[in-house]
Design an enzyme around this catalytic site. Sequence first.
Site, PDB file in Angstrom:
ATOM      1  N   ASP A 255      41.449  37.503  39.305  1.00 37.02           N
ATOM      2  CA  ASP A 255      41.100  38.298  38.415  1.00 37.02           C
ATOM      3  C   ASP A 255      40.600  37.584  37.156  1.00 37.02           C
ATOM      4  O   ASP A 255      41.241  36.316  37.001  1.00 37.02           O
ATOM      5  CB  ASP A 255      42.214  39.303  38.311  1.00 37.02           C
ATOM      6  N   GLU A 256      39.909  38.089  36.290  1.00 40.96           N
ATOM      7  CA  GLU A 256      39.537  37.465  35.011  1.00 40.96           C
ATOM      8  C   GLU A 256      39.148  36.124  35.000  1.00 40.96           C
ATOM      9  O   GLU A 256      39.426  35.417  34.218  1.00 40.96           O
ATOM     10  CB  GLU A 256      40.801  37.652  33.975  1.00 40.96           C
TER      11      GLU A 256
END
Length: 542
Positions: A347-348
Site C-alpha cells: 500500500d501507499e
Amino acid sequence: MRRNHSSTPRTGRVLGSLLLVAAAGAFALGAAPTAPEARAAAAGARGAAPVPLDRVVPAPASVTPGGAPYRITRGTAVRVDDSAEVRRVGAYLAGILRPSTGYPLPLTDHGGGIRLHLAKSGLGAEGYRLHSGPDGVTLTADTPAGLFHGVQTLRQLLPAAVEKKTVSRQSWRIAGGTIEDRPRYAYRGAMLDVSRHFFGVDQVKRYIDELALYKVNELHLHLSDDQGWRIAVDSWPRLAAYGGATEVGGGKGGYYTKAQYRQIVSYAASRYVEVVPEIDMPGHTNAALASYAKLDCDGVAPPRYTGTSVGFSSLCVSKDVTYTFVDDVVRELAALTPGRYLHIGGDEAHSTSHADYVTFMDRVQPVVAKYGKTVIGWHQLTGAHPAKGALAQYWGLDGTGAAEKDQVARAARNGTGLILSPADRVYLDMKYTKDTKLGLTWAGLVEVRRSYDWDPGAYLPGAPASAVRGVEAPLWSETLKTSADIEYMAFPRLPGAAELGWSPAATHDWDTYKVRLAAQAPRWDALGIRYYKSPQVPWPAS
C-alpha cells in the site's frame, strides 16, 4: 425486587435456612464460607436466571433453548476424549473455571459434568454443538478448533465473574438447550501494528486471548514500516538491531528475537489463532533503507524516522540486491511461521512508479510461493498481477472512487479472494468521536454502530459474495503505547467485527446486537479490559 426480611413468610425463612445449610455443605471441602459468601451462595441457588443461550457474541447460527439448566458444582469434572489436543482444550477450560469457582474440576475420561467430544457434527472445521441440560453440558465438534470455539461460548453462558482470578461464591449455571454454530467466513482477523509503536510478547499474548474470546482466528502482525523493523533476520542483522531501535516519537522501539516470535506463534496456536506476518514493501521501508544503504537507489541511507507521514520511502526496484534481500527475509520469516499466509503489504507506494510497482510485485509474489506461503497484499496489489490464490485486503472507504473499487472487484471476479477491512468501518485506530483522546481521523469518526452496521458479503459493488474470504479489523499504533490504549480502541468495536466474520447474515441486527454487546461489559470489567462506553450502547448500570 428485594423484600424486607421481617415480611418474609415462614416457609420462605425455612427455605432460606435450608439453602444456607446446603451452601455451607457445598463449600465444606474448601475454606469455611464467610457470612457474606453464604448469603451470596444462597441467593445464587435461589437463582438469578442463567445467561440466555442467544445472549453471546458472536451470535450463534442456531439456538434452541429449553429444559433445566446445568449447575457446575464442586463435584463437576471435565470429561475429555483420549486425545492430546482435546485434553489441552479441556485443561484450558478448567484453567478458566478453577480460579473463580474454587472447584477442582479434574480432567477425566469418564463421568464428569462437562464433556468435550470429537465426533462428526456436520458443522465443519470450526463449528461446534453445545447441549446443556440438568445432567451436564456436552460440546461436540469435528475438530479441536471447534471445541475451543465452543468453550468461548460456554464462558459467555456463565456469569461474568467466571473471568476473575479470585473465588466468587455464587451459582454457576448454564441455561438448558442446544446451540449449533459455525462461522460464516474462514478468515476472521485482527491486525496489530507493532511497527509504529512496539508491543512486547506479553502484550501480544494478552491481545491474542482477547481475540480468542470472540472466535477471531487470524492475527496479522505488521512487523515492518518506516518507523521500525520488528523481527530478527539472521542474514540482515542490522534490520532489527538498528532499524528496530526507535518508534514514533523517538522511543526505544524494540524487536522480536526469533525465539520470541516463535513464542507468539505457539501461544496463538494454543488459542487456534494463526499468525499472519507482514513485511510491507516496496513502500513503508525507511527502517530497512536506514539499516542498509544498498537497498536505496542512490546508495545513501536515510536517517531513521519517528514521524507519522506515509508514502515517501521505496526499495530500489531496479537493483538485484533488493530481490536477494526479499528472498532472504521471506525465507527466514516463512521458516518461523507455520501458518498459510505471508503478507507483503504493497500500500501507499507513492515513491514507486506504477511500472516499477508492477515489476516488483511480479518478482516478489513467486518468492512467497517458493517458500510455501500464500500471498496477502493490501488491495493496491490488484493494480498489478495478483498471483493465483492471492488475497487482496481492501482498506478503502465507503466513498473511495469508483475506479479503485472497480479494479478490486474485477480482480475478485477473476479469482482473487478478498479480505474486507474498510477503514471507515473497522479500522480500530479511528477516533470514536472528535473528543476521543487516542486515534486518528483521516478515515472519519467511527462509532460503534458504524463499525458493526454493514454487510461484508454485499459491501464492494461488483465483487461476487463468493470472493469474500473474511473480515479483518486493523489497529494501527501511531497514537497507541500501552495495552490499555489497545483495549480502549478495540473495545467495543472488535467484537462487532468478529461477529461480522462469524455469524450468519440473517442474525445481523443492530438493535439486538447492542443489547448483547452491553452484556459483555461486566466480563470486560472482570478481565481488566479498559473500554469505551459508547452512548450508543445500553450499558448496565455500574
